[in-house]
Design an enzyme around this catalytic site. Structure first.
Site, PDB file in Angstrom:
ATOM      1  N   HIS A  19       0.925  -1.232  -0.182  1.00  0.00           N
ATOM      2  CA  HIS A  19       0.023   0.177  -0.045  1.00  0.00           C
ATOM      3  C   HIS A  19       0.865   1.199  -0.003  1.00  0.00           C
ATOM      4  CE1 HIS A  19       0.936   0.867   4.384  1.00  0.00           C
ATOM      5  NE2 HIS A  19       0.415  -0.507   4.500  1.00  0.00           N
ATOM      6  N   CYS A  56       2.648  -5.023   6.996  1.00  0.00           N
ATOM      7  CA  CYS A  56       2.328  -4.579   5.653  1.00  0.00           C
ATOM      8  C   CYS A  56       3.729  -4.117   4.808  1.00  0.00           C
ATOM      9  CB  CYS A  56       1.347  -3.701   5.466  1.00  0.00           C
ATOM     10  SG  CYS A  56      -0.485  -4.358   5.992  1.00  0.00           S
TER      11      CYS A  56
END
Length: 254
Positions: free
Chosen positions: A157, A165
């Site tokens: 992202h 992440c």
């Protein structure tokens, strides 16, 4: 920010809003969202020039992502035609990380996964600008990790914060997301992402093994990942990947 809150923000909680009329192409479906239109407007021409520099057709037919946690790098590769070597198009910095080197095994461990995955759904309304979901846990993770709750909600992202992440900044995700949209539209139904603890050269693995002598199972896992790493380094193409009953990756070498 608490880990659970950040994981929910990574997901964006907007997946239910993504349904589109069935007659639309994937590109048209994604173009309904303003951030995707912005990414295309800002990045398409620059990406076209990058691909031309590597003598690659644009839009891409096939892309591959390879992430290296220790080096904090994400390499974007593409190939021109089936059977030919992939070319490195661009390397993006992974601008934040969490946990330590080693696989993710349980919810809340703050680890970034390691292994062979796919980007299996697109979130054009992410709280981190745009995001691509990593298919953790895969079958290997479910066998080797927590049977009760191995965790999830792992994304590639934008922005530059993370719990588990792979953030590559808003600018970086605009490029990668748009390329993924183009590849999916061109027919690439499986978008692979390989996540390694480091560039697994012989020397690097030896160093990791020395530093992690107390965790032989982790070292054995890294040795398994190295088989897939080595194949790509030699052939500049990914091996096919399967998972056996023990959770080990089994590579199909051409």
């Amino acid at each position: 920010m608490k880990a659970q809150t950040l994981l929910l923000l990574c997901a964006g909680l907007n997946a239910g809003q993504l349904a589109a009329p069935s007659h639309l192409s994937f590109r048209e479906e994604q173009f309904r969202f303003s951030r995707v239109r912005t990414a295309a407007a800002e990045k398409d021409q620059a990406l076209r020039q990058l691909f031309r520099k590597e003598d690659l057709s644009y839009p891409p037919r096939t892309i591959l992502l390879r992430a290296f946690k220790k080096e904090r790098q994400l390499g974007l590769w593409a190939d021109e035609s089936q059977g030919k070597a992939y070319a490195l198009v661009k390397t993006y910095p992974i601008c934040a990380t969490s946990g330590r080197l080693g696989p993710k095994r349980v919810f809340g461990d703050e680890q970034v996964p390691e292994g062979f995955y796919e980007l299996d759904w697109f979130n054009p309304q992410s709280n981190f600008y745009l995001s691509l979901h990593v298919s953790y846990p895969n079958e290997s993770d479910r066998i080797l990790g927590s049977r009760k709750n191995p965790g999830g909600d792992i994304f590639l992202h934008g922005n530059c914060v993370t719990i588990g992440c792979l953030p590559i900044t808003d600018d970086g995700i605009k490029e990668v997301y748009w390329l993924a949209v183009l590849a999916r539209t061109a027919g690439q139904t499986h978008l692979p992402i390989q996540i390694f603890p480091a560039r697994l050269t012989d020397l690097a693995l030896d160093q990791l093994a020395q530093e992690n002598r107390a965790e032989p199972q982790v070292v054995e896992f890294w040795s398994n990942l190295k088989e897939g790493f080595d194949y790509f380094e030699k052939h500049q193409r990914p091996a096919s990947v399967h998972i056996d009953r023990g959770g080990k990756y089994v590579f199909g070498f051409e």
